[in-house]
Design an enzyme around this catalytic site. Sequence first.
Site, PDB file in Angstrom:
ATOM      1  N   GLY A 206       5.564   5.664  -1.719  1.00 47.68           N
ATOM      2  CA  GLY A 206       5.456   4.743  -0.598  1.00 47.68           C
ATOM      3  C   GLY A 206       6.383   5.022   0.565  1.00 47.68           C
ATOM      4  N   GLU A 426      29.803   4.569  -3.828  1.00 47.47           N
ATOM      5  CA  GLU A 426      29.515   5.814  -3.116  1.00 47.47           C
ATOM      6  C   GLU A 426      30.718   6.278  -2.298  1.00 47.47           C
ATOM      7  OE1 GLU A 426      27.026   7.543  -3.956  1.00 47.47           O
ATOM      8  OE2 GLU A 426      26.019   5.945  -5.063  1.00 47.47           O
ATOM      9  N   HIS A 429      32.926   8.301  -4.515  1.00 46.05           N
ATOM     10  CA  HIS A 429      32.467   9.690  -4.647  1.00 46.05           C
ATOM     11  C   HIS A 429      32.834  10.488  -3.406  1.00 46.05           C
ATOM     12  CE1 HIS A 429      30.142   9.288  -8.269  1.00 46.05           C
ATOM     13  NE2 HIS A 429      29.249   8.452  -7.767  1.00 46.05           N
TER      14      HIS A 429
HETATM   15  P1  ADP Z   1       3.797   8.348  -0.382  1.00 40.33           P
HETATM   16  O1  ADP Z   1       2.795   9.438  -0.236  1.00 40.33           O
HETATM   17  O2  ADP Z   1       5.192   8.782  -0.074  1.00 40.33           O
HETATM   18  O3  ADP Z   1       3.725   7.623  -1.682  1.00 40.33           O
HETATM   19  P2  ADP Z   1       2.273   7.199   1.724  1.00 40.33           P
HETATM   20  O4  ADP Z   1       2.414   8.251   2.754  1.00 40.33           O
HETATM   21  O5  ADP Z   1       1.007   7.179   0.967  1.00 40.33           O
HETATM   22  O6  ADP Z   1       3.482   7.243   0.724  1.00 40.33           O
HETATM   23  O7  ADP Z   1       2.537   5.802   2.421  1.00 40.33           O
HETATM   24  C1  ADP Z   1       1.806   4.658   2.087  1.00 40.33           C
HETATM   25  C2  ADP Z   1       1.680   3.761   3.304  1.00 40.33           C
HETATM   26  O8  ADP Z   1       2.933   3.202   3.671  1.00 40.33           O
HETATM   27  C3  ADP Z   1       1.217   4.495   4.532  1.00 40.33           C
HETATM   28  O9  ADP Z   1      -0.155   4.520   4.612  1.00 40.33           O
HETATM   29  C4  ADP Z   1       1.823   3.697   5.669  1.00 40.33           C
HETATM   30  O10 ADP Z   1       1.017   2.612   5.983  1.00 40.33           O
HETATM   31  C5  ADP Z   1       3.090   3.169   5.074  1.00 40.33           C
HETATM   32  N1  ADP Z   1       4.249   3.992   5.430  1.00 40.33           N
HETATM   33  C6  ADP Z   1       5.064   4.623   4.585  1.00 40.33           C
HETATM   34  N2  ADP Z   1       6.051   5.269   5.225  1.00 40.33           N
HETATM   35  C7  ADP Z   1       5.848   5.055   6.530  1.00 40.33           C
HETATM   36  C8  ADP Z   1       6.524   5.466   7.723  1.00 40.33           C
HETATM   37  N3  ADP Z   1       7.612   6.225   7.687  1.00 40.33           N
HETATM   38  N4  ADP Z   1       6.024   5.056   8.903  1.00 40.33           N
HETATM   39  C9  ADP Z   1       4.939   4.285   8.952  1.00 40.33           C
HETATM   40  N5  ADP Z   1       4.254   3.870   7.882  1.00 40.33           N
HETATM   41  C10 ADP Z   1       4.693   4.230   6.672  1.00 40.33           C
HETATM   42 ZN    ZN Z   2      27.645   7.466  -8.704  1.00 44.45          ZN
END
Ligand code: ADP
Ligand code: ZN
Length: 605
Positions: A206, A426, A429
């Site tokens: 995510g 942290e 560390h």
């Molecule tokens: P991952 O592949 O890292 O699991 P995704 O790229 O599938 O995550 O992200 C899932 C959703 O979360 C995206 O479709 C978007 O709506 C939202 N999202 C995640 N990171 C961002 C970001 N940096 N900017 C805007 N939207 C994001």
């Molecule tokens: Zn640690």
Amino acid sequence: MDKKYRSYGFYIALVALVMIAWFFLENGTRQTTSYYYPQFVQDVSEGKIVSAVVNMNEQVPTGIVSVVLNNKEEKQIAVPDVNEAVKMLRDANVASIDIKDVPKKNWVMTILPYLLGFGALFIFWILISGQSSGGGGTNSKMMNFGKSRATMIDPSKKEFTFKNVAGLDEEKEELEEIVDFLKNPRKYTDVGARIPKGVLLVGPPGTGKTLLAKAIAGEAEVPFFSISGSDFVEMFVGVGASRVRDLFADAKKNAPCIVFIDEIDAVARRRGAGMGGGHDEREQTLNQLLVEMDGFGVNEGIIVMAATNRVDILDPAIMRPGRFDRKVGVGAPDVKGREEILRVHSHTKPLAEDVDLEQIARTTAGFTGADLENLLNEAAIIAAKEDRLYIKQVDINKAFVKVGIGAEKKSKVISEKEKRITAYHEAGHAILFHLLPDVGPVYTISIIPTGMGAAGYTMPLPEKDEMFNTKGKMLQTIVVDLGGRAAEAIIFDDITTGASQDIKQATKLARDMVVRYGMSDKIGLVNYDNSEDEVFIGRDLAHARSYGEKVASEIDEAVKEIIDKCYNEALTKIREHEKVLHATANLLLEKEKITRDEFEALFEE
Ligand code: ADP
Ligand code: ZN
Ligand code: MG
């Protein structure tokens, strides 16, 4: 998801089996029910028959008569002459006589059970093997069994660009040159520059890895082949490998382009781990992937990107030079990043004046981009329920409770106290990294949860490649590892479980010093480590010991001695710099992530 499909298949097959059984049983019972003819004649003449159904046989005039007696009993009898039987029944004034014609020999009915059976098996098979979400229809899936299944995004559409990706500035910067290379490869090849073949995006779910990969394709305006690692993994040996081959064949035809393998951990898991067979298919697929990656030239214009949230389980072979030699960490966003993500996603959602995105960003430490997107979406739903066309702060607060309280997400809302503890941990560390000569310097310090269990991290600059590790450096590494716990112990009355990973690492290193590198005077220059001989049994599975109890306890003592000494050193050094400790922790609490320069400035003061 595939589990669900499999169970559907299972139920379909089960239903089909039951139907087949029922068919045969029903046909069978009809013939075996016996009714003695004279008894039938007697029952008819005594008026015991309430109703009758007369079925003519193919061999006229024989037939089968089913009757219901006045005691509700149902009986069947094969009669030699249907006409005679009907006459008898009519004479006896049976109220309802139903005469059915000779059944046409219906070939459809004859083969229907078999058809159903085969159909069920067929569907079962497709479902079990079709592990993707089911797009594309069963038919095409069947035909393209060994095909790559990759979906290609048309470059001209430019659906996603870097604009859609908020935060992640460093990551975007790192990937910028890849975009540039795909746009004008000549610029690079002319000066003999070597562009990485493979880029591995690593980070918790995510955080925008998939998004980032799509954005690169969008920026570069090149074809983008996207496939998920789990699409390669099939029940049938060889299918995955052939899909890989097909995928790369397509890519070569469309170069320059990007091949994106999402969730690569499904194929590229460490080989040789686990017992016995069952992994052949995955290994073949992985081998094929490695062969393909080695097979095309450096500047052929294909860039393979992959994403994973489990870099720890990946086979080290995929990270060799010429393969995924570039690793880009995609972490959960810091305060600033979260605010930007909220801004991007609120573009399509009108906000009321009172909505304070900055404040929301502050209270959502640990939320990923996907979580934030979800938060705004929930808020929009709440607003819509109240027939409003815009989102108010109260909607977001309600949504926050809703997404924050969901069982799984609960851990994501981090309390102020936890944040404080992590900050000091942290900082501990970091200070030791800075003070000790052979380790560090610190590159970033972060108290943004990694999503993989760690509440934060302190990252040194990448190490120089050195042939030997020295005893001094190993001891210092242990001191740094224990620095987190030491800082906690100095500042708070209580200590936390947060240091368990550090302690594990430190212990392992100390143990290696004792049993592998002969760095303990007590144990001497003897190798008591036999973990390398066990590759074939499976990692982490058996640890047969080749020494006795006495040596074992001596080893334990020597390890503990190292750990204790290092921990005391950590305590002393951090106490000496308590001011910096406070300053670092406070800055971390404010910014969540600080750089080397910011950290070193604190030392100067
Ligand atoms: P991952 O592949 O890292 O699991 P995704 O790229 O599938 O995550 O992200 C899932 C959703 O979360 C995206 O479709 C978007 O709506 C939202 N999202 C995640 N990171 C961002 C970001 N940096 N900017 C805007 N939207 C994001
Ligand atoms: Zn640690
Ligand atoms: Mg993803």
